[in-house]
Write a protein that holds these residues in place. Sequence first.
Motif, PDB file in Angstrom:
ATOM      1  N   ALA A 239      -6.160  -4.211  -7.011  1.00 16.14           N
ATOM      2  CA  ALA A 239      -6.728  -4.876  -5.840  1.00 16.14           C
ATOM      3  C   ALA A 239      -7.741  -3.984  -5.159  1.00 16.14           C
ATOM      4  O   ALA A 239      -8.585  -4.448  -4.421  1.00 16.14           O
ATOM      5  N   GLY A 240      -7.669  -2.686  -5.401  1.00 13.44           N
ATOM      6  CA  GLY A 240      -8.655  -1.773  -4.830  1.00 13.44           C
ATOM      7  C   GLY A 240      -8.234  -1.277  -3.476  1.00 13.44           C
ATOM      8  O   GLY A 240      -7.487  -1.931  -2.776  1.00 13.44           O
ATOM      9  N   THR A 241      -8.747  -0.115  -3.136  1.00  9.64           N
ATOM     10  CA  THR A 241      -8.395   0.460  -1.848  1.00  9.64           C
ATOM     11  C   THR A 241      -9.583   0.516  -0.920  1.00  9.64           C
ATOM     12  O   THR A 241      -9.565   1.192   0.082  1.00  9.64           O
ATOM     13  N   GLY A 242     -10.606  -0.179  -1.257  1.00  8.52           N
ATOM     14  CA  GLY A 242     -11.733  -0.206  -0.347  1.00  8.52           C
ATOM     15  C   GLY A 242     -13.032  -0.106  -1.085  1.00  8.52           C
ATOM     16  O   GLY A 242     -13.123  -0.367  -2.270  1.00  8.52           O
ATOM     17  N   SER A 243     -14.039   0.280  -0.357  1.00  5.59           N
ATOM     18  CA  SER A 243     -15.374   0.345  -0.916  1.00  5.59           C
ATOM     19  C   SER A 243     -16.132   1.430  -0.190  1.00  5.59           C
ATOM     20  O   SER A 243     -15.955   1.639   0.991  1.00  5.59           O
TER      21      SER A 243
ATOM     22  N   ALA B 196      -9.012   1.054   2.954  1.00  2.00           N
ATOM     23  CA  ALA B 196      -8.191   0.188   3.804  1.00  2.00           C
ATOM     24  C   ALA B 196      -6.797   0.072   3.205  1.00  2.00           C
ATOM     25  O   ALA B 196      -6.635   0.041   1.981  1.00  2.00           O
ATOM     26  N   PHE B 197      -5.814   0.011   4.101  1.00  2.00           N
ATOM     27  CA  PHE B 197      -4.413  -0.077   3.706  1.00  2.00           C
ATOM     28  C   PHE B 197      -3.684  -1.027   4.645  1.00  2.00           C
ATOM     29  O   PHE B 197      -4.119  -1.257   5.773  1.00  2.00           O
ATOM     30  N   SER B 198      -2.545  -1.513   4.184  1.00  2.00           N
ATOM     31  CA  SER B 198      -1.684  -2.301   5.050  1.00  2.00           C
ATOM     32  C   SER B 198      -1.260  -1.418   6.216  1.00  2.00           C
ATOM     33  O   SER B 198      -0.995  -0.229   6.042  1.00  2.00           O
ATOM     34  N   ALA B 199      -1.168  -1.996   7.394  1.00  3.35           N
ATOM     35  CA  ALA B 199      -0.724  -1.251   8.564  1.00  3.35           C
ATOM     36  C   ALA B 199       0.795  -1.328   8.737  1.00  3.35           C
ATOM     37  O   ALA B 199       1.331  -0.909   9.754  1.00  3.35           O
ATOM     38  N   GLU B 200       1.494  -1.826   7.720  1.00  2.94           N
ATOM     39  CA  GLU B 200       2.950  -1.933   7.763  1.00  2.94           C
ATOM     40  C   GLU B 200       3.580  -0.775   7.007  1.00  2.94           C
ATOM     41  O   GLU B 200       3.370  -0.604   5.815  1.00  2.94           O
TER      42      GLU B 200
ATOM     43  N   ALA C 122      -5.571  -2.424   0.817  1.00  2.00           N
ATOM     44  CA  ALA C 122      -6.175  -3.673   1.282  1.00  2.00           C
ATOM     45  C   ALA C 122      -7.630  -3.659   0.833  1.00  2.00           C
ATOM     46  O   ALA C 122      -8.214  -2.586   0.661  1.00  2.00           O
ATOM     47  N   ARG C 123      -8.200  -4.826   0.649  1.00  5.26           N
ATOM     48  CA  ARG C 123      -9.584  -4.906   0.180  1.00  5.26           C
ATOM     49  C   ARG C 123     -10.537  -5.074   1.356  1.00  5.26           C
ATOM     50  O   ARG C 123     -10.315  -5.919   2.222  1.00  5.26           O
ATOM     51  N   ILE C 124     -11.564  -4.257   1.347  1.00  5.68           N
ATOM     52  CA  ILE C 124     -12.637  -4.373   2.325  1.00  5.68           C
ATOM     53  C   ILE C 124     -13.963  -4.332   1.580  1.00  5.68           C
ATOM     54  O   ILE C 124     -14.033  -3.903   0.430  1.00  5.68           O
ATOM     55  N   THR C 125     -14.999  -4.770   2.260  1.00  4.14           N
ATOM     56  CA  THR C 125     -16.356  -4.596   1.758  1.00  4.14           C
ATOM     57  C   THR C 125     -17.156  -3.898   2.846  1.00  4.14           C
ATOM     58  O   THR C 125     -16.922  -4.095   4.040  1.00  4.14           O
TER      59      THR C 125
END
Length: 149
Positions: free
Chosen positions: A40-44, A89-93, A137-140
């Motif tokens: 799912a990737g950890t960001g960009s 980005a990551f889950s905040a949980e 989490a995925r971000i662009t």
Amino acid sequence: MSSASSHPTAGPDRRTVVAAVGAAGLAAALTACGSGDDSAGTGSSATGAASDGGGTALARTADIPEGGGRIFKDQGVVVTQPTAGTYKAFSAECTHQGCAVGSVAHGMIVCPCHGSEFSVADGSVKKGPAMKGLAPARITVSGDDIRLA
């Protein structure tokens, strides 16, 4: 004299009901935890794929401090900038007991409930009691805009 039967009508037995409730709870828990698929990737990075304008706007790149990050409670994510121009980005949980992480400082994402600490670079556990890293989490990142993908 009544002709009504003294036998109860057929219905699900207790074991069936308990199994169904348990299965529904397990399905909900697994959905909440995400797929765990690292693809799912950890960001960009800032030079990564351009956004097509979709996704929820989170912040401007200038809002995320280098070596630190920012928590977006409403979206349930934390966005970090481990090195200049690289955004993750990551889950905040928290993976320990599901508390929301509370701060990002000194290269660590910190859970206030039991003190677990996670790396801003990859979400891995640096201090327990959590035993599993934060879910990616995925971000662009497009220009100065950071969006949920």
